[in-house]
Scaffold this active site. Structure first.
Site, mmCIF file in Angstrom:
data_model
loop_
_atom_site.group_PDB
_atom_site.id
_atom_site.type_symbol
_atom_site.label_atom_id
_atom_site.label_comp_id
_atom_site.label_asym_id
_atom_site.label_seq_id
_atom_site.Cartn_x
_atom_site.Cartn_y
_atom_site.Cartn_z
ATOM 1 N N ASP A 1 3.365 -31.476 15.162
ATOM 2 C CA ASP A 1 3.995 -32.768 15.415
ATOM 3 C C ASP A 1 3.305 -33.234 16.708
ATOM 4 O OD1 ASP A 1 6.505 -34.422 14.371
ATOM 5 O OD2 ASP A 1 6.613 -34.524 16.533
ATOM 6 N N LYS B 1 12.970 -28.256 12.325
ATOM 7 C CA LYS B 1 12.061 -28.799 13.341
ATOM 8 C C LYS B 1 12.145 -27.924 14.567
ATOM 9 C CE LYS B 1 9.415 -32.478 13.732
ATOM 10 N NZ LYS B 1 8.801 -33.306 12.668
HETATM 11 N N1 GLU Z 1 5.757 -33.237 11.872
HETATM 12 C C1 GLU Z 1 5.495 -33.852 10.593
HETATM 13 C C2 GLU Z 1 6.665 -34.689 10.172
HETATM 14 O O1 GLU Z 1 7.315 -35.292 11.008
HETATM 15 C C3 GLU Z 1 5.004 -32.865 9.568
HETATM 16 C C4 GLU Z 1 5.867 -31.698 9.283
HETATM 17 C C5 GLU Z 1 5.228 -30.644 8.358
HETATM 18 O O2 GLU Z 1 4.122 -30.860 7.871
HETATM 19 O O3 GLU Z 1 5.878 -29.632 8.151
HETATM 20 O O4 GLU Z 1 6.978 -34.833 9.017
#
Ligand code: GLU
Length: 449
Positions: A170, A130
């Site tokens: 996100d 992340k």
């Molecule tokens: N931010 C999204 C999550 O919390 C998607 C992450 C992604 O698609 O890589 O899962």
């Protein structure tokens, strides 16, 4: 044996606290997973001996960098960028970027940690990571957002790659930001590497249903929970907090499945519309105008706006917290339980506080943790990577059918694992144990790294 494993769990948690001071959200996310793992340690001694949990709690790599940029008036700003590459046992690091003033290392680590288990539950070959920045895109022009994204990617690009680390969006990062980030990556590397980012525009490598996937997926997950109880969305009222992608498309799918979503919110307040939220108006206000939720009530006669306050005061059968972490606390949980809410399905990451989860458990409210219920977004990102790798493009119908199948699969897995480990109906334990076992097996197979 039981006291022995709980001593191990407490030692691990103590170490996490000591080594990561002040990172409260990260502590919370780790505690919640550890609380489910004693039953696993009882059956698998090797995870204690090989320090498997300790290894999973320690990110493989953490990158923190300076992001300088200039606004439209020429003022210089210095933000901080993060990418926490948490675990690559199952595939390249995968997880979104969050641009929000609250972003700090503890928040990125909690999100990265959750992502590891979530991604494992999808059954797709993706590790967890992340990133993000304390940059606030609110009120910024397109040109300012572009300059910020270009500066951010000028550092981040060296850590990315379709086989290394694949970010997506996100909070605060949507297709506009992914476009600017992709453009800069392409320019610096001189490679059209579609699979390095997901959530791309449909005309340049993006996948159908990616925008809708997290919200749709949460609704599919709720439907699977209801089916176990011989129920459906038919005749049910839902409240969905937030008004970003997750909320908007969660509402859309609730309606398609026969329910009525009657409320949604933003950081200023919430709107209630007993006729059901009119999606065209909501999309116009939030996606096109990037305005405030109060504008919805100005335009829809059956709706009213409540400034501040808690959306969880609105009586409902199904609550879908889809805004941000710790938005649903003990008071809100008590109110929901008193109003006979039957299902709580997390659309956001860790939106429910631990005390609130306890209240739902005691009141017999069905509870779905985000790492299971909101996995549809990242699962569809993996489908985007699959299409990029094969230079293919799938239809909306095919992609949505795949998403539904994946969400049903995650639900079944969590449900069965909870039963197998002596906690029938406990989807928190089911998700944590199933996700952990998947990652732990791969960690083991790769030796002591
Ligand atoms: N931010 C999204 C999550 O919390 C998607 C992450 C992604 O698609 O890589 O899962």
């Amino acid at each position: 044996m039981v006291t022995e494993v709980s001593a191990v769990v407490e030692r691990i948690y103590g170490d996490v606290l000591r080594r990561n001071p002040g990172e409260t959200e990260f502590h919370q996310a780790v505690r919640e997973v550890l609380d489910s793992l004693a039953v696993v340690l009882e059956r698998h001694r090797e995870y204690t001996e090989m320090k498997t949990i300790e290894r999973i709690c320690e990110p493989e790599r953490q990158v923190i960098f300076r992001v300088p940029w200039q606004d439209d008036r020429g003022v210089v700003w210095i933000n901080r960028g993060f990418r926490v590459e948490f675990n690559s046992a199952l595939g390249p690091y995968k997880g979104g970027l969050r641009f929000h003033p609250s972003v700090n290392l503890g928040i990125v680590k909690f999100l990265g940690f959750e992502q590891v288990f979530k991604n494992a539950l999808t059954g797709m070959p993706i590790g967890g990571g992340k990133g993000g920045s304390d940059f606030d895109p609110k009120g910024r022009s397109d040109a300012e957002v572009m300059r910020f994204c270009q500066s951010f990617m000028t550092e981040l690009y060296r850590h990315l790659g379709e086989y290394t680390d694949v970010p997506a969006g996100d909070i605060g990062v949507g297709s506009r930001e992914i476009g600017f980030l992709f453009g800069q990556y392409k320019r610096i590397t001189n490679r059209y590497e579609s699979g390095v980012l997901t959530g791309k525009g449909l005309g340049w490598g993006g996948a159908q249903v990616r925008t809708e996937a997290t919200g749709y997926g949460a609704a599919f997950f709720a439907q699977a929970m209801m089916e176990v109880a011989g129920e459906s969305f038919e005749g049910k009222r839902a409240t969905v907090s937030g008004s970003g992608n997750v909320a908007v498309y969660g509402i859309e799918k609730v309606h398609q499945l026969g329910g009525t979503a009657v409320a949604c919110s933003d950081s200023t307040g919430y709107v209630v519309d007993d006729k059901g939220i009119d999606l065209e108006v909501l999309k116009q206000v939030k996606e096109i105008e990037r305005g405030r939720i109060s504008a919805y009530a100005d335009r829809v006669p059956s709706a009213h706006y409540v400034e501040g306050g808690s959306i969880w005061d609105v009586p409902c059968d199904v609550a879908v917290p889809s805004a941000t972490q710790n938005e649903l606390d003990a008071d809100a949980a008590a109110t929901l339980a008193r109003n006979r809410c039957r299902y709580v399905v997390e659309g956001a990451n860790m939106p429910t506080t631990p005390e609130a989860v306890r209240i739902f458990r005691e009141a017999g409210v069905g509870f779905a943790p985000g790492k299971a219920a909101n996995a549809g977004g990242v699962a569809t990102s993996a489908l985007e990577m699959q299409q990029n790798a094969s230079r293919d493009r799938w239809t909306f119908e095919h992609s949505e059918a795949r998403l539904e199948e994946i969400m049903r699969g995650i639900h079944t897995r969590c449900h069965r694992t909870a039963e197998e480990y002596g906690a029938p109906g406990d989807l928190v334990l089911g998700a944590n144990v199933a996700g952990f076992l998947e990652v732990a097996d791969a960690v083991h197979a790769h030796g002591l790294i």
